[in-house]
Design a protein around this motif. Sequence first.
Motif, short mmCIF file in Angstrom:
data_model
loop_
_atom_site.label_atom_id
_atom_site.label_comp_id
_atom_site.label_asym_id
_atom_site.label_seq_id
_atom_site.Cartn_x
_atom_site.Cartn_y
_atom_site.Cartn_z
N ASN A 158 23.25 88.88 47.21
CA ASN A 158 24.54 88.83 46.52
C ASN A 158 25.27 87.53 46.84
O ASN A 158 25.87 86.90 45.96
CB ASN A 158 25.41 90.01 46.93
CG ASN A 158 24.94 91.35 46.38
OD1 ASN A 158 25.56 92.36 46.63
ND2 ASN A 158 23.84 91.37 45.65
N ILE A 159 25.24 87.14 48.11
CA ILE A 159 25.90 85.90 48.52
C ILE A 159 25.17 84.69 47.93
O ILE A 159 25.79 83.74 47.44
CB ILE A 159 25.98 85.80 50.05
CG1 ILE A 159 26.98 86.84 50.58
CG2 ILE A 159 26.38 84.39 50.50
CD1 ILE A 159 27.03 86.96 52.09
N ALA A 160 23.85 84.73 47.94
CA ALA A 160 23.07 83.60 47.43
C ALA A 160 23.37 83.34 45.95
O ALA A 160 23.48 82.19 45.52
CB ALA A 160 21.58 83.87 47.61
N MET A 161 23.51 84.41 45.16
CA MET A 161 23.69 84.27 43.71
C MET A 161 25.12 84.49 43.25
O MET A 161 25.39 84.41 42.06
CB MET A 161 22.77 85.26 42.98
CG MET A 161 21.31 85.04 43.28
SD MET A 161 20.79 83.37 42.80
CE MET A 161 19.04 83.44 43.14
N ASN A 162 26.04 84.78 44.17
CA ASN A 162 27.43 85.09 43.81
C ASN A 162 27.46 86.22 42.78
O ASN A 162 28.03 86.10 41.69
CB ASN A 162 28.16 83.86 43.27
CG ASN A 162 29.66 84.08 43.17
OD1 ASN A 162 30.22 84.95 43.82
ND2 ASN A 162 30.32 83.29 42.33
N GLU A 428 26.15 85.43 37.21
CA GLU A 428 25.90 86.13 38.47
C GLU A 428 24.43 86.17 38.87
O GLU A 428 24.11 86.55 39.99
CB GLU A 428 26.42 87.57 38.38
CG GLU A 428 25.82 88.38 37.24
CD GLU A 428 26.27 89.84 37.25
OE1 GLU A 428 26.68 90.32 38.30
OE2 GLU A 428 26.17 90.47 36.18
N HIS A 429 23.52 85.78 37.99
CA HIS A 429 22.10 85.83 38.34
C HIS A 429 21.63 84.58 39.05
O HIS A 429 20.54 84.57 39.63
CB HIS A 429 21.24 86.03 37.08
CG HIS A 429 21.44 87.36 36.43
ND1 HIS A 429 20.85 87.71 35.23
CD2 HIS A 429 22.16 88.45 36.81
CE1 HIS A 429 21.19 88.94 34.90
NE2 HIS A 429 21.99 89.40 35.83
N GLY A 430 22.39 83.50 38.97
CA GLY A 430 21.98 82.25 39.57
C GLY A 430 21.11 81.43 38.63
O GLY A 430 20.74 81.86 37.54
#
Length: 477
Positions: A158-162, A428-430
Motif C-alpha cells: 500500500n505504501i509502495a503504490m500509494n 493507486e496501482h502505481g
Amino acid sequence: MSAIEIPKPDPRILARRDAIVAGLAALLPPTSLITEEDERRAYDTDALTAYRRVPLAVVLPETTEQVSKVLTFLNREGVKVVARGAGTSLAGGAIPSEDAVVLGVSKMSRILDVDTANRTIRVESGVTNLGVSGAVSHLGFFYAPDPSSQLACTIAGNIAMNSGGAHCLKYGVTTNNVLGVKIVLIDGTIVEIGGAHMDASGYDLLGLIVGSEGQLGIVTEATLRILPLAEGARPMLMGFQSAEDAGACVAAIIASGIIPVAIEYMDRPAIQVCEAFAHAGYPLDVEALLIIEVEGSEAEIEDLIGKITRIAADYNPSGLRISQSEAESAAIWKGRKSAFGAMGRLADYICMDGTIPTGQLSAVLTGIARICEGYGLRVSNIFHAGDGNLHPLVLFNANDPEEQYKAERCGEDILKLCVDLGGCLTGEHGVGIEKRDLMTYQFNTIDLDQQMRVKTALDPQWLLNPNKVFPLAGRPV
C-alpha cells in the motif's frame, strides 16, 4: 508478441548464483530462504500475470535487522532486489527478473503498538490492510484506505503504490494516512521518517517514500492514522440509462460541496456479473450504476441522502434504492469489492488505473468506449467515480498473443486520454512495468531526469526494483 519489454538478466550475476545463495544462507535462518526452482516459481509474477520471471532467490526476513543485513550483502555484491508484499500489484510492480532476489515481508506481520488517545497504530509492513482495521475495530476505530484487495494486500505494498480504495473520497489515500515509516536503504542503513506526531520538521521525506514503488528503500514498519468509526453509514444505489448521465451526476454532487464517503461507478457488464456473484439487488435494467455511501448520525444521513437525491433528479435516474439494514449494506459492498474477481467469469482482462478531473467523467467514458471499439475489444468500467480514479477493464483472450498485444495498446491509449483530459497515468496501482513506457507522455525529459536523480541519490547502482517506473532508455545507470 508483447507491448512491454523485460530486460535480459545479467549473465555475470547468474553465474555467481551459488555464491550469492550461500551468502544469504549465512545471514538468515533456513526457513527464511527459498532456493529451489519449484518454490521460487511461486514468486515469478504478481497480479499482472501475463509476465513471469523466476527470481534468483527469495528471502523472507523476520526483522528489520535481517532486512538490513540482506541489503548490505546484496548491495556489496551488486545484486538487484525486488521488494514484495502480497504480490497483488496490477501494474507488475513486484515482478522480478532472473538476476534479482525477491525480498518478501510476509513474515513481518506484527501489530507493534496501538494508541487510541493519539489515534495511531504502529505495525510491521507485512500486516494486511484489513488486518489493521481488524486490530482496532473492537476499540471503535478503523484504517481508512480500503483497496479491493484489502484482505490480502500488505501495508508495505500500500505504501509502495500509494493505494486508495472506495472510501478514500472522504478520508484520503495511503499518503494521507501514513504518519511515519522505518525504512532500510540499499546499503543497509535503517532510517526512521516521521512518527506518531502530526507533522515532522524539515523536508517532507515521507511524501517521497509513499508511492515510490520500492525504488528508494524497503519499508519494514509504519505508523498509521486510525479514525473513530462513524455513528452510522448507509449506501444507496442509483441507476442511469447512460454513462454520460451517471458521470454528470457525480460531477454535480462533488461540485455542490457534498463529500460522500464513497461514490462508485459500475457499467452494465459489471452490474450483471457482480449481481450474479453477490446477489446484492443491483438493478439489471440500467446502463450505469452509482453506489453512493454517506455517514454520520441518522439525521445527518437522512439529510445527505435527501440532498443527493435532489441533485440526481436533474440527470434522469431510473432507479433509487437506499439500504435499510446492515446486511443489505454488506451485500451492496460485497458486490463492488468482488467486482474484479467476478469479472473473471466473463473474460480475461487488463485492469487500467488512470485519473481525471471529475468534471471530465462523461467525456472520458465516451472516449474509452470509442478507443475500445477501435481495437475491436470489449470494456467494462468499474471505478472510484468520486475522485476520478478510473479502472476500465479491457476484456481479451489471454490465450491469444495478438489479442493480448491489442489489449495492452488499447490500455495505453486509454491512459493517454486520461492525461489529455488533465489527469494522470495512475491513481493507486502505481507505474510498475505496465505504465513505465508511458511516463514520457506525462513528463518531459527535465521532469524525468529530476525524478531519476532522487532515485540515484538513494540507490546509486539502481538495484532496488530497477526495471520499473522509468523508461529503460535514458537512465543514468
